[in-house]
Design a protein around this motif. Structure first.
Motif, PDB file in Angstrom:
ATOM      1  N   GLN A 126     -35.864 111.971 -30.146  1.00 17.36           N
ATOM      2  CA  GLN A 126     -35.417 112.993 -29.309  1.00 17.36           C
ATOM      3  C   GLN A 126     -34.090 112.788 -28.760  1.00 17.36           C
ATOM      4  O   GLN A 126     -33.133 113.850 -28.697  1.00 17.36           O
ATOM      5  CB  GLN A 126     -36.532 112.991 -28.052  1.00 17.36           C
ATOM      6  N   ALA A 127     -33.580 111.663 -28.592  1.00 19.29           N
ATOM      7  CA  ALA A 127     -32.376 111.432 -28.086  1.00 19.29           C
ATOM      8  C   ALA A 127     -31.028 111.677 -29.018  1.00 19.29           C
ATOM      9  O   ALA A 127     -30.124 112.124 -28.772  1.00 19.29           O
ATOM     10  CB  ALA A 127     -31.977 109.930 -27.707  1.00 19.29           C
ATOM     11  N   LEU A 128     -31.513 111.737 -30.572  1.00 19.25           N
ATOM     12  CA  LEU A 128     -30.708 112.079 -31.703  1.00 19.25           C
ATOM     13  C   LEU A 128     -30.713 113.436 -31.953  1.00 19.25           C
ATOM     14  O   LEU A 128     -30.312 113.746 -33.278  1.00 19.25           O
ATOM     15  CB  LEU A 128     -30.837 110.948 -32.496  1.00 19.25           C
ATOM     16  N   SER A 129     -31.504 114.101 -31.558  1.00 22.93           N
ATOM     17  CA  SER A 129     -31.566 115.604 -31.912  1.00 22.93           C
ATOM     18  C   SER A 129     -30.424 116.475 -32.169  1.00 22.93           C
ATOM     19  O   SER A 129     -29.347 116.094 -31.228  1.00 22.93           O
ATOM     20  CB  SER A 129     -32.518 116.392 -30.924  1.00 22.93           C
ATOM     21  N   GLY A 130     -30.110 116.791 -33.210  1.00 21.34           N
ATOM     22  CA  GLY A 130     -28.827 117.505 -33.739  1.00 21.34           C
ATOM     23  C   GLY A 130     -27.895 116.665 -34.393  1.00 21.34           C
ATOM     24  O   GLY A 130     -27.081 117.065 -34.874  1.00 21.34           O
ATOM     25  N   GLN A 131     -28.168 115.347 -34.431  1.00 24.60           N
ATOM     26  CA  GLN A 131     -27.113 114.351 -35.106  1.00 24.60           C
ATOM     27  C   GLN A 131     -27.849 113.623 -36.342  1.00 24.60           C
ATOM     28  O   GLN A 131     -27.342 113.065 -37.204  1.00 24.60           O
ATOM     29  CB  GLN A 131     -26.728 113.224 -34.065  1.00 24.60           C
ATOM     30  N   VAL A 132     -29.333 114.006 -36.518  1.00 27.93           N
ATOM     31  CA  VAL A 132     -29.852 113.350 -37.713  1.00 27.93           C
ATOM     32  C   VAL A 132     -30.677 114.315 -38.425  1.00 27.93           C
ATOM     33  O   VAL A 132     -31.339 115.344 -37.871  1.00 27.93           O
ATOM     34  CB  VAL A 132     -30.731 112.259 -37.124  1.00 27.93           C
ATOM     35  N   GLU A 133     -30.667 114.568 -39.694  1.00 26.77           N
ATOM     36  CA  GLU A 133     -31.360 115.500 -40.719  1.00 26.77           C
ATOM     37  C   GLU A 133     -32.635 114.710 -41.188  1.00 26.77           C
ATOM     38  O   GLU A 133     -33.557 115.264 -41.310  1.00 26.77           O
ATOM     39  CB  GLU A 133     -30.534 115.971 -41.546  1.00 26.77           C
ATOM     40  N   ARG A 134     -32.405 113.412 -41.733  1.00 28.01           N
ATOM     41  CA  ARG A 134     -33.581 112.918 -42.632  1.00 28.01           C
ATOM     42  C   ARG A 134     -33.618 111.367 -42.082  1.00 28.01           C
ATOM     43  O   ARG A 134     -32.442 110.680 -41.376  1.00 28.01           O
ATOM     44  CB  ARG A 134     -33.335 112.601 -44.137  1.00 28.01           C
ATOM     45  N   VAL A 135     -34.872 110.837 -42.016  1.00 27.67           N
ATOM     46  CA  VAL A 135     -35.154 109.568 -41.285  1.00 27.67           C
ATOM     47  C   VAL A 135     -36.193 108.961 -42.149  1.00 27.67           C
ATOM     48  O   VAL A 135     -37.135 109.262 -42.577  1.00 27.67           O
ATOM     49  CB  VAL A 135     -35.748 109.945 -39.853  1.00 27.67           C
ATOM     50  N   PHE A 136     -35.892 107.558 -42.108  1.00 26.61           N
ATOM     51  CA  PHE A 136     -36.851 106.450 -43.128  1.00 26.61           C
ATOM     52  C   PHE A 136     -37.191 105.755 -41.879  1.00 26.61           C
ATOM     53  O   PHE A 136     -36.494 104.976 -41.264  1.00 26.61           O
ATOM     54  CB  PHE A 136     -35.910 105.936 -43.964  1.00 26.61           C
ATOM     55  N   LEU A 137     -38.365 105.611 -41.404  1.00 28.13           N
ATOM     56  CA  LEU A 137     -39.019 104.813 -40.362  1.00 28.13           C
ATOM     57  C   LEU A 137     -39.806 103.692 -41.384  1.00 28.13           C
ATOM     58  O   LEU A 137     -40.268 103.806 -42.307  1.00 28.13           O
ATOM     59  CB  LEU A 137     -40.152 105.462 -39.813  1.00 28.13           C
ATOM     60  N   ALA A 138     -39.305 102.692 -40.948  1.00 29.88           N
ATOM     61  CA  ALA A 138     -39.472 101.389 -41.719  1.00 29.88           C
ATOM     62  C   ALA A 138     -39.739 100.207 -40.884  1.00 29.88           C
ATOM     63  O   ALA A 138     -39.276  99.936 -39.869  1.00 29.88           O
ATOM     64  CB  ALA A 138     -38.143 101.002 -42.683  1.00 29.88           C
ATOM     65  N   ASP A 139     -40.903  99.387 -41.191  1.00 34.70           N
ATOM     66  CA  ASP A 139     -41.184  98.039 -40.675  1.00 34.70           C
ATOM     67  C   ASP A 139     -39.620  97.398 -40.909  1.00 34.70           C
ATOM     68  O   ASP A 139     -38.986  97.732 -41.986  1.00 34.70           O
ATOM     69  CB  ASP A 139     -42.083  97.047 -41.440  1.00 34.70           C
ATOM     70  N   THR A 140     -39.362  96.183 -40.193  1.00 30.34           N
ATOM     71  CA  THR A 140     -38.223  95.607 -40.457  1.00 30.34           C
ATOM     72  C   THR A 140     -38.342  94.124 -40.872  1.00 30.34           C
ATOM     73  O   THR A 140     -37.592  93.516 -41.601  1.00 30.34           O
ATOM     74  CB  THR A 140     -37.557  95.494 -38.997  1.00 30.34           C
ATOM     75  N   ARG A 141     -39.427  93.651 -40.543  1.00 26.77           N
ATOM     76  CA  ARG A 141     -39.561  92.150 -40.788  1.00 26.77           C
ATOM     77  C   ARG A 141     -39.940  91.697 -42.367  1.00 26.77           C
ATOM     78  O   ARG A 141     -39.588  90.999 -43.051  1.00 26.77           O
ATOM     79  CB  ARG A 141     -41.052  91.399 -40.151  1.00 26.77           C
ATOM     80  N   ASP A 142     -40.347  92.843 -43.168  1.00 27.11           N
ATOM     81  CA  ASP A 142     -40.931  92.549 -44.328  1.00 27.11           C
ATOM     82  C   ASP A 142     -40.560  93.839 -45.411  1.00 27.11           C
ATOM     83  O   ASP A 142     -41.346  94.253 -46.442  1.00 27.11           O
ATOM     84  CB  ASP A 142     -42.530  92.803 -44.445  1.00 27.11           C
ATOM     85  N   VAL A 143     -39.262  94.235 -44.982  1.00 27.30           N
ATOM     86  CA  VAL A 143     -38.669  95.572 -46.004  1.00 27.30           C
ATOM     87  C   VAL A 143     -37.356  95.060 -46.475  1.00 27.30           C
ATOM     88  O   VAL A 143     -36.624  94.549 -45.516  1.00 27.30           O
ATOM     89  CB  VAL A 143     -38.719  96.905 -45.510  1.00 27.30           C
ATOM     90  N   VAL A 144     -37.280  94.944 -47.718  1.00 27.69           N
ATOM     91  CA  VAL A 144     -35.881  94.741 -48.191  1.00 27.69           C
ATOM     92  C   VAL A 144     -35.414  96.011 -49.149  1.00 27.69           C
ATOM     93  O   VAL A 144     -36.189  96.830 -49.915  1.00 27.69           O
ATOM     94  CB  VAL A 144     -35.809  93.375 -48.944  1.00 27.69           C
ATOM     95  N   PHE A 145     -34.074  96.249 -49.384  1.00 29.28           N
ATOM     96  CA  PHE A 145     -33.607  97.083 -50.053  1.00 29.28           C
ATOM     97  C   PHE A 145     -32.726  96.978 -51.259  1.00 29.28           C
ATOM     98  O   PHE A 145     -32.138  95.779 -51.113  1.00 29.28           O
ATOM     99  CB  PHE A 145     -32.526  98.128 -49.487  1.00 29.28           C
ATOM    100  N   GLN A 146     -32.913  97.838 -52.456  1.00 21.04           N
ATOM    101  CA  GLN A 146     -32.286  97.452 -53.741  1.00 21.04           C
ATOM    102  C   GLN A 146     -31.497  98.796 -53.766  1.00 21.04           C
ATOM    103  O   GLN A 146     -30.462  98.580 -55.115  1.00 21.04           O
ATOM    104  CB  GLN A 146     -33.095  97.128 -54.649  1.00 21.04           C
ATOM    105  N   SER A 147     -31.442  99.871 -53.288  1.00 22.46           N
ATOM    106  CA  SER A 147     -30.710 100.982 -53.340  1.00 22.46           C
ATOM    107  C   SER A 147     -30.639 101.881 -52.430  1.00 22.46           C
ATOM    108  O   SER A 147     -31.441 101.683 -51.499  1.00 22.46           O
ATOM    109  CB  SER A 147     -30.723 101.550 -54.789  1.00 22.46           C
ATOM    110  N   ASP A 148     -29.870 103.090 -52.356  1.00 24.90           N
ATOM    111  CA  ASP A 148     -30.055 104.212 -51.350  1.00 24.90           C
ATOM    112  C   ASP A 148     -31.224 104.703 -51.425  1.00 24.90           C
ATOM    113  O   ASP A 148     -31.666 105.304 -52.394  1.00 24.90           O
ATOM    114  CB  ASP A 148     -28.888 104.912 -51.602  1.00 24.90           C
ATOM    115  N   ILE A 149     -32.351 104.630 -50.322  1.00 29.69           N
ATOM    116  CA  ILE A 149     -33.475 105.097 -50.499  1.00 29.69           C
ATOM    117  C   ILE A 149     -33.377 106.703 -50.208  1.00 29.69           C
ATOM    118  O   ILE A 149     -34.461 107.436 -50.691  1.00 29.69           O
ATOM    119  CB  ILE A 149     -34.147 104.448 -49.065  1.00 29.69           C
ATOM    120  N   PHE A 150     -32.397 107.173 -49.647  1.00 28.02           N
ATOM    121  CA  PHE A 150     -32.312 108.644 -49.600  1.00 28.02           C
ATOM    122  C   PHE A 150     -32.051 109.319 -50.889  1.00 28.02           C
ATOM    123  O   PHE A 150     -32.420 110.502 -51.139  1.00 28.02           O
ATOM    124  CB  PHE A 150     -31.439 109.084 -48.330  1.00 28.02           C
TER     125      PHE A 150
END
Length: 335
Positions: A126-150
């Motif tokens: 709600q606070a970021l309405s108008g500033q964000v178009e796509r959102v990835f909701l992710a756990d933080t303790r056990d998620v790791v990235f290898q490329s751009d998820i979007f």
């Protein structure tokens, strides 16, 4: 006669506790409707894509694999909600990650922390309405990235991710029981043949993601008292939303696709090859969830991103007050 009356009295007491719980949960939910929105200044990254996670009660070493891999492969916005811990906030800022510092208010009717975090998602979105178009909701303790998820995923209204192959709600006892006990047999029977969807990774457009979060909170009003104490409610509500199509045009991805999830019998389908985590077919997932369930994968991730020195990352939350313990014991608040 006394023995015959005991079950009725017990049932009446149980119904009364359920009534009290429903009133308290409704009161808690009303408080979230008028919750003060955080003031957020996005200082790091660019564009309108956002990786959003809740990172309360973790140390910087617990979070390094998530934040360093996220920033390595993304120039998007990355925002974590943490406790009012300025030192951790500074450490995350140094990693190029924005933060919201806000303690959790302990109140009667607040459900399990895995479910209550949805209100943090709502406040931030709600606070970021108008500033964000796509959102990835992710756990933080056990998620790791290898490329751009979007870039790895289509621009669908909402994308859910299955936990594993051959891991249906009918065969996965913990998940199936959460559905059955929370929403009853008719709903369970309708969706039990579907594979379990994980609530720890979800990607969607801003407005749809906000709707999804509110749907979870409203479905929470249907949850019986004792089951609000359990983390399974978070996953149960996500599976109901996805499988009965409460988010039209949503997409469900397999467990070994762009987001690979190590769950159940599928904890060993990734291996380390040439510095990457790859599937048996040679695929390179953009993100890996629950990587700490495979010791070899976990140790590789920790070594790569300076994570915890040994073992799993840990939740440092404390249950130290007598008042909270009494609320939990009587089923009036989640842990």
């Amino acid at each position: 006669m006394r023995c015959l009356g005991a079950p009725a009295k017990f049932g009446a007491s149980r119904d009364m506790l359920q009534y009290i719980w429903s009133k308290l949960y409704a009161q808690w939910l009303r408080s979230q409707l008028v919750r003060r929105l955080p003031k957020i200044e996005l200082k790091h990254g660019t564009g309108t894509n956002l990786i959003l996670g809740i990172a309360r009660n973790y140390s910087i070493s617990d979070l390094r694999p998530f934040v360093r891999s996220a920033r390595k492969f993304h120039d998007c916005r990355i925002l974590l909600v943490i406790n009012n811990d300025p030192e951790l906030g500074k450490a995350l800022e140094a990693e190029g990650v924005d933060c919201v510092l806000e303690d959790v208010s302990s109140s009667l009717g607040r459900p399990h922390m895995n479910f209550a975090r949805v209100t943090d998602y709502v406040a931030v979105l709600q606070a970021l309405s108008g500033q964000v178009e796509r959102v990835f909701l992710a756990d933080t303790r056990d998620v790791v990235f290898q490329s751009d998820i979007f870039e790895a995923l289509p621009d669908a209204p909402m994308i859910f991710f299955e936990e594993g192959k051959g891991f249906s709600l009918e065969s996965a006892g913990w998940n199936g029981n959460a559905i059955r006990r929370t929403f009853g047999l008719p709903v369970y029977d309708q969706i039990k043949h579907h594979e379990v969807i994980c609530s720890g990774t979800v990607l969607g457009r801003h407005g749809v993601t906000l709707m999804y979060c509110w749907e979870k909170l409203l479905l929470g009003q249907m949850v019986r008292r004792r089951h609000h104490m359990r983390s399974g409610v978070d996953q149960a509500t996500t599976n109901v939303i996805a499988r009965v199509n409460l988010v039209p045009s949503s997409v469900v991805m397999p467990y070994d696709g762009a987001v690979a999830t190590l769950s159940g019998h599928n904890t060993n389908f990734l291996s380390v090859k040439d510095g990457l985590l790859v599937t048996a077919q040679g695929g390179v997932p953009a993100a890996i969830h629950q990587y700490d369930r495979n010791p070899a994968v976990r140790d590789f991730v920790y070594a790569t991103y300076d994570g915890p020195k040994s073992g799993k990352a840990g939740d440092k939350s404390k249950d130290s007050t007598l008042r909270k313990k009494l609320r939990v014991a009587f089923g009036l608040q989640g842990p």
